[in-house]
Design a protein around this motif. Structure first.
Motif, PDB file in Angstrom:
ATOM      1  N   MET A   1       0.868  -1.055   0.154  1.00 37.47           N
ATOM      2  CA  MET A   1      -0.139   0.006   0.071  1.00 37.47           C
ATOM      3  C   MET A   1       0.827   1.205   0.086  1.00 37.47           C
ATOM      4  SD  MET A   1      -2.961   1.091   2.758  1.00 37.47           S
ATOM      5  CE  MET A   1      -4.037   2.527   2.610  1.00 37.47           C
ATOM      6  N   LYS A   2       0.591   2.403  -0.872  1.00 39.05           N
ATOM      7  CA  LYS A   2       1.218   3.312  -0.885  1.00 39.05           C
ATOM      8  C   LYS A   2       1.275   4.457   0.487  1.00 39.05           C
ATOM      9  CE  LYS A   2       0.934   4.219  -5.909  1.00 39.05           C
ATOM     10  NZ  LYS A   2       0.627   4.884  -7.067  1.00 39.05           N
ATOM     11  N   SER A   3       2.489   4.785   0.574  1.00 45.34           N
ATOM     12  CA  SER A   3       2.257   5.978   1.763  1.00 45.34           C
ATOM     13  C   SER A   3       1.482   7.168   1.415  1.00 45.34           C
ATOM     14  CB  SER A   3       3.735   6.260   2.252  1.00 45.34           C
ATOM     15  OG  SER A   3       4.469   6.997   1.311  1.00 45.34           O
ATOM     16  N   PHE A   4       1.177   8.061   2.039  1.00 45.63           N
ATOM     17  CA  PHE A   4       0.792   9.171   1.907  1.00 45.63           C
ATOM     18  C   PHE A   4       1.286   9.982   0.936  1.00 45.63           C
ATOM     19  CE2 PHE A   4      -0.131  13.932   3.131  1.00 45.63           C
ATOM     20  CZ  PHE A   4      -1.469  13.974   2.437  1.00 45.63           C
ATOM     21  N   LEU A   5       2.720  10.038   1.081  1.00 45.86           N
ATOM     22  CA  LEU A   5       3.637  10.923   0.221  1.00 45.86           C
ATOM     23  C   LEU A   5       3.846  10.233  -1.243  1.00 45.86           C
ATOM     24  CD1 LEU A   5       6.650  12.225   2.378  1.00 45.86           C
ATOM     25  CD2 LEU A   5       4.631  13.801   1.430  1.00 45.86           C
ATOM     26  N   GLU A   6       3.838   9.033  -1.224  1.00 47.99           N
ATOM     27  CA  GLU A   6       4.003   8.331  -2.310  1.00 47.99           C
ATOM     28  C   GLU A   6       2.632   8.355  -3.140  1.00 47.99           C
ATOM     29  OE1 GLU A   6       6.795   4.285  -1.174  1.00 47.99           O
ATOM     30  OE2 GLU A   6       4.641   4.618  -0.743  1.00 47.99           O
ATOM     31  N   GLU A   7       1.341   8.440  -2.608  1.00 46.09           N
ATOM     32  CA  GLU A   7       0.366   8.800  -3.262  1.00 46.09           C
ATOM     33  C   GLU A   7       0.255  10.397  -3.761  1.00 46.09           C
ATOM     34  OE1 GLU A   7      -3.531   8.518  -4.884  1.00 46.09           O
ATOM     35  OE2 GLU A   7      -2.206   6.898  -4.040  1.00 46.09           O
ATOM     36  N   LEU A   8       0.806  11.242  -3.105  1.00 53.35           N
ATOM     37  CA  LEU A   8       0.754  12.574  -3.554  1.00 53.35           C
ATOM     38  C   LEU A   8       1.578  12.783  -4.770  1.00 53.35           C
ATOM     39  CD1 LEU A   8       1.077  14.701  -0.455  1.00 53.35           C
ATOM     40  CD2 LEU A   8      -1.184  14.468  -1.696  1.00 53.35           C
ATOM     41  N   VAL A   9       2.742  12.004  -4.711  1.00 57.94           N
ATOM     42  CA  VAL A   9       3.706  12.264  -5.856  1.00 57.94           C
ATOM     43  C   VAL A   9       3.498  11.475  -7.011  1.00 57.94           C
ATOM     44  CG1 VAL A   9       5.349  13.239  -4.425  1.00 57.94           C
ATOM     45  CG2 VAL A   9       5.561  10.832  -4.893  1.00 57.94           C
ATOM     46  N   SER A  10       2.494  10.600  -6.868  1.00 60.48           N
ATOM     47  CA  SER A  10       1.994   9.622  -8.090  1.00 60.48           C
ATOM     48  C   SER A  10       1.007  10.430  -8.917  1.00 60.48           C
ATOM     49  CB  SER A  10       1.331   8.460  -7.701  1.00 60.48           C
ATOM     50  OG  SER A  10       0.104   8.436  -6.985  1.00 60.48           O
ATOM     51  N   ILE A  11       0.724  11.505  -8.589  1.00 54.15           N
ATOM     52  CA  ILE A  11      -0.488  12.264  -9.359  1.00 54.15           C
ATOM     53  C   ILE A  11       0.325  12.884 -10.429  1.00 54.15           C
ATOM     54  CG2 ILE A  11      -2.350  13.686  -9.083  1.00 54.15           C
ATOM     55  CD1 ILE A  11      -2.732  10.971  -7.693  1.00 54.15           C
TER      56      ILE A  11
ATOM     57  N   LEU B   1      12.105  29.285 -11.361  1.00 55.46           N
ATOM     58  CA  LEU B   1      12.151  27.922 -10.892  1.00 55.46           C
ATOM     59  C   LEU B   1      11.136  27.094 -11.689  1.00 55.46           C
ATOM     60  CD1 LEU B   1      12.624  28.593  -7.041  1.00 55.46           C
ATOM     61  CD2 LEU B   1      14.558  28.295  -8.761  1.00 55.46           C
ATOM     62  N   GLN B   2      11.473  26.124 -12.162  1.00 48.45           N
ATOM     63  CA  GLN B   2      10.481  25.198 -12.575  1.00 48.45           C
ATOM     64  C   GLN B   2      10.695  23.570 -12.010  1.00 48.45           C
ATOM     65  OE1 GLN B   2      11.134  26.560 -17.099  1.00 48.45           O
ATOM     66  NE2 GLN B   2       9.207  25.587 -16.854  1.00 48.45           N
ATOM     67  N   GLU B   3       9.560  23.063 -11.595  1.00 51.84           N
ATOM     68  CA  GLU B   3       9.786  21.569 -11.474  1.00 51.84           C
ATOM     69  C   GLU B   3       9.531  20.793 -12.397  1.00 51.84           C
ATOM     70  OE1 GLU B   3       7.843  20.351  -7.523  1.00 51.84           O
ATOM     71  OE2 GLU B   3       6.962  22.206  -7.686  1.00 51.84           O
ATOM     72  N   GLN B   4      10.049  19.687 -12.519  1.00 53.78           N
ATOM     73  CA  GLN B   4       9.683  18.592 -13.481  1.00 53.78           C
ATOM     74  C   GLN B   4       8.432  18.134 -13.063  1.00 53.78           C
ATOM     75  OE1 GLN B   4       8.695  17.190 -16.248  1.00 53.78           O
ATOM     76  NE2 GLN B   4      11.077  16.948 -17.050  1.00 53.78           N
ATOM     77  N   ILE B   5       7.241  18.579 -13.724  1.00 49.11           N
ATOM     78  CA  ILE B   5       5.861  18.089 -13.423  1.00 49.11           C
ATOM     79  C   ILE B   5       5.572  16.499 -13.797  1.00 49.11           C
ATOM     80  CG2 ILE B   5       4.960  20.660 -12.973  1.00 49.11           C
ATOM     81  CD1 ILE B   5       3.778  20.051 -15.791  1.00 49.11           C
ATOM     82  N   ARG B   6       6.364  16.343 -14.798  1.00 49.17           N
ATOM     83  CA  ARG B   6       6.283  14.716 -15.175  1.00 49.17           C
ATOM     84  C   ARG B   6       6.233  13.799 -13.776  1.00 49.17           C
ATOM     85  NH1 ARG B   6       5.939  13.998 -20.626  1.00 49.17           N
ATOM     86  NH2 ARG B   6       6.714  15.811 -22.001  1.00 49.17           N
ATOM     87  N   GLN B   7       7.218  14.340 -13.003  1.00 50.01           N
ATOM     88  CA  GLN B   7       7.111  13.492 -11.727  1.00 50.01           C
ATOM     89  C   GLN B   7       6.373  14.338 -10.419  1.00 50.01           C
ATOM     90  OE1 GLN B   7      10.664  11.848 -10.605  1.00 50.01           O
ATOM     91  NE2 GLN B   7      11.575  11.774 -12.467  1.00 50.01           N
ATOM     92  N   SER B   8       5.326  14.966 -11.031  1.00 56.55           N
ATOM     93  CA  SER B   8       4.332  15.687  -9.981  1.00 56.55           C
ATOM     94  C   SER B   8       4.828  16.939  -9.455  1.00 56.55           C
ATOM     95  CB  SER B   8       4.033  14.723  -8.693  1.00 56.55           C
ATOM     96  OG  SER B   8       2.889  15.190  -8.154  1.00 56.55           O
ATOM     97  N   GLN B   9       3.958  17.524  -8.792  1.00 59.69           N
ATOM     98  CA  GLN B   9       4.535  18.953  -8.007  1.00 59.69           C
ATOM     99  C   GLN B   9       4.679  18.400  -6.648  1.00 59.69           C
ATOM    100  OE1 GLN B   9       1.022  21.671  -8.153  1.00 59.69           O
ATOM    101  NE2 GLN B   9       2.442  23.448  -7.063  1.00 59.69           N
TER     102      GLN B   9
ATOM    103  N   ALA C   1       8.200  14.247  -0.487  1.00 61.98           N
ATOM    104  CA  ALA C   1       9.328  13.269  -0.873  1.00 61.98           C
ATOM    105  C   ALA C   1      10.667  13.923  -1.129  1.00 61.98           C
ATOM    106  CB  ALA C   1       8.840  12.267  -2.034  1.00 61.98           C
ATOM    107  N   ALA C   2      10.716  14.542  -2.245  1.00 60.05           N
ATOM    108  CA  ALA C   2      12.082  15.139  -2.800  1.00 60.05           C
ATOM    109  C   ALA C   2      11.794  16.182  -3.986  1.00 60.05           C
ATOM    110  CB  ALA C   2      12.869  14.061  -3.113  1.00 60.05           C
ATOM    111  N   PRO C   3      12.383  17.424  -4.119  1.00 58.36           N
ATOM    112  CA  PRO C   3      12.211  18.056  -5.096  1.00 58.36           C
ATOM    113  C   PRO C   3      12.851  17.552  -6.318  1.00 58.36           C
ATOM    114  CG  PRO C   3      13.835  19.056  -3.528  1.00 58.36           C
ATOM    115  CD  PRO C   3      13.373  17.946  -2.732  1.00 58.36           C
ATOM    116  N   VAL C   4      12.019  17.733  -7.551  1.00 57.15           N
ATOM    117  CA  VAL C   4      12.519  17.602  -8.829  1.00 57.15           C
ATOM    118  C   VAL C   4      12.634  18.875  -9.690  1.00 57.15           C
ATOM    119  CG1 VAL C   4      12.604  15.903 -10.761  1.00 57.15           C
ATOM    120  CG2 VAL C   4      11.761  15.120  -8.303  1.00 57.15           C
ATOM    121  N   ILE C   5      13.865  19.367  -9.777  1.00 59.70           N
ATOM    122  CA  ILE C   5      13.821  20.659 -10.480  1.00 59.70           C
ATOM    123  C   ILE C   5      14.234  20.493 -11.908  1.00 59.70           C
ATOM    124  CG2 ILE C   5      14.746  23.016 -10.384  1.00 59.70           C
ATOM    125  CD1 ILE C   5      13.031  22.173  -8.065  1.00 59.70           C
TER     126      ILE C   5
END
Length: 468
Positions: free
Chosen positions: A1-11, A400-408, A458-462
């Motif tokens: 089962m995914k953790s809360f953070l794993e669920e967030l960054v899977s979107i 600044l830009q995140e790589q949104i392919r890996q969520s926000q 989880a971690a920033p992805v810039i």
């Protein structure tokens, strides 16, 4: 089962949403019967003969967009009054039965192709002219027939834009819109188009005043997409007060942890800031000297495009079919500002280093405007990027830009600057980043920057850092 953070960054966004977000700055052309009657909302009883532009020139519309650095446009193919700007087979209430007798949607599509601009269409579900409105299936058949014409005759569309207006028809009844049928038709005939506002792909920011959230999240509870709520919160009539209202406190926070942890389901639903360059959405001669000043448009641009949203700026053509000089001059000024402010990126020649980097993740990826990125180690306690310029420079903006392919992911960050005396000070503190964050700072001569990521999922992805 995914953790809360794993669920967030899977979107994450789909490809259509990513391509839409990259457009950043787009235009809305409100043009139609209201341009001639000096109204915002028509009654549906206007005669087609009222519509008689003397100098229709969609090439000029696109030339103005190029000056303004605008990449796309949406045309009101049909507003609530039911008057159609294309050659439709479903009603005589159209341009083809007006003195003009020209298909304006076709002409704009050709101009967009000529100038390298993408086109979308707005089709009002509410039709105050059509007798079948309010009848149920009969009107839905009529609407899907018109929608099919627009989806199949005018090339590739980037957006189909619906609002939530739903008033009574001539029979005193409101229409039950068959949204699923409309969406399925668009997915079939224009699979690369986003369905905006009263649609599942792009979210209305919640006001028409250009008011932007400090923290704009694209990961939100699924219930934020509710056609009934969107329709309920949409403008009910021609209301100048509504057009000036900003966000209320209840809708300023849509995606913080406190909000999303209560949600049964999460979706990627990015925001679009739609605002008019004038007080009204259609052209009115009395508003020629009420075009928003450059300072106001800059503020909206920096806080929408630079606040994880796409800006949809309405530019109403003059009734005779051209962009008025008042609007053109202001748009030219805004385009000049954009070109000048973001012309030289001091980060391109800088020396970079990062803490807590994920193995194999190169921080120098962030100075290239491509899909490569830098990522920190998951669940690290803190991380930062140090940037040393190759020579001192006066800066005013940091992008600044995140790589949104890996969520926000980023929830909080700070920017620190060092001057030629090796004195370090904090020059910016922010919350979300998302697709793009433009950090405006008091102009300062600096030698180095430090981006400190203090809160994140989880971690920033810039993906990109620009220094201007």
């Amino acid at each position: 089962m995914k953790s809360f953070l794993e669920e967030l960054v899977s979107i994450v966004p789909n490809e259509n949403q990513i391509n839409w977000q990259k457009l950043e700055y787009t235009a809305f052309f409100h043009y139609g019967m209201n341009s001639f009657t000096d109204r915002e909302w028509g009654t549906g009883k206007e005669e087609a003969s009222f519509f008689c532009p003397k100098d229709l020139n969609t090439d000029q519309w696109c030339e103005v967009l190029k000056k303004a650095e605008i990449k796309t446009c949406i045309i009101t193919a049909k507003h609530h009054d039911g008057f159609c700007l294309w050659n439709t087979e479903y009603t005589e209430h159209s341009v083809m039965h007006s003195p003009l007798k020209r298909d304006i949607v076709a002409e704009l599509a050709a101009s967009c192709e000529k100038y390298g601009i993408k086109m979308g269409i707005y089709l009002s579900p509410w039709d105050r002219h059509e007798p079948a409105y309010g009848s149920g299936k009969e009107y839905n058949d009529f609407f899907c027939g018109q929608l099919t014409e627009l989806l199949t005759r005018y090339g590739r569309l980037y957006s189909v834009w619906f609002d939530g207006a739903c008033g009574e028809g001539a029979n005193g009844k409101k229409q039950e819109y068959d949204w699923k049928r409309y969406y399925d038709l668009i997915r079939k005939l224009q699979p690369e188009a986003v369905i905006s506002v009263c649609g599942p792909d792009v979210r209305w920011c919640g006001n028409e005043a250009g008011d932007c959230r400090e923290s704009e999240w694209s990961v939100v509870p699924a219930e934020v997409f509710s056609q009934s709520d969107i329709m309920e919160n949409s403008q009910k009539d021609d209301n100048a007060v509504f057009r000036k209202q900003g966000l209320d406190q209840q809708t300023r926070n849509l995606g913080s942890r406190d909000i999303v942890k209560k949600a049964d389901k999460l979706i990627w639903y990015p925001a679009e800031v739609n605002v008019s360059i004038r007080p009204g959405w259609f052209y009115h001669p009395s508003e020629d000297h009420l075009v928003k000043p450059l300072s106001h448009l800059k503020h909206i641009y920096l806080n929408s495009v630079g606040g994880n949203s796409v800006l949809l700026l309405n530019i109403p053509p003059h009734k005779d079919g051209y962009i008025a000089r008042f609007d053109e001059e202001r748009l030219t000024e805004l385009g000049s500002f954009i070109r000048t402010a973001f012309q030289k990126n001091y980060g391109e020649q800088a020396l970079l280093k990062a803490s807590a980097s994920e193995p194999g993740s190169d921080v120098h990826n962030v100075v290239k405007e491509d899909e490569a990125y830098w990522k920190a180690i998951d669940n690290c306690s803190s991380c930062e990027i140090d940037i040393t310029l190759n020579e001192p420079a006066v800066i005013q903006y940091v992008i600044l830009q995140e790589q949104i392919r890996q969520s926000q992911r980023v929830e909080g960050f700070e920017i620190w600057a060092e001057d030629e005396k090796h004195v370090s000070r904090r020059i910016y503190s922010g919350t979300t980043i998302g697709y793009k964050k433009i950090c405006e700072i008091t102009p300062a001569r600096i030698t180095a920057l430090k981006i400190v990521f203090s809160e994140y999922r989880a971690a920033p992805v810039i993906r990109f850092i620009g220094i201007y």
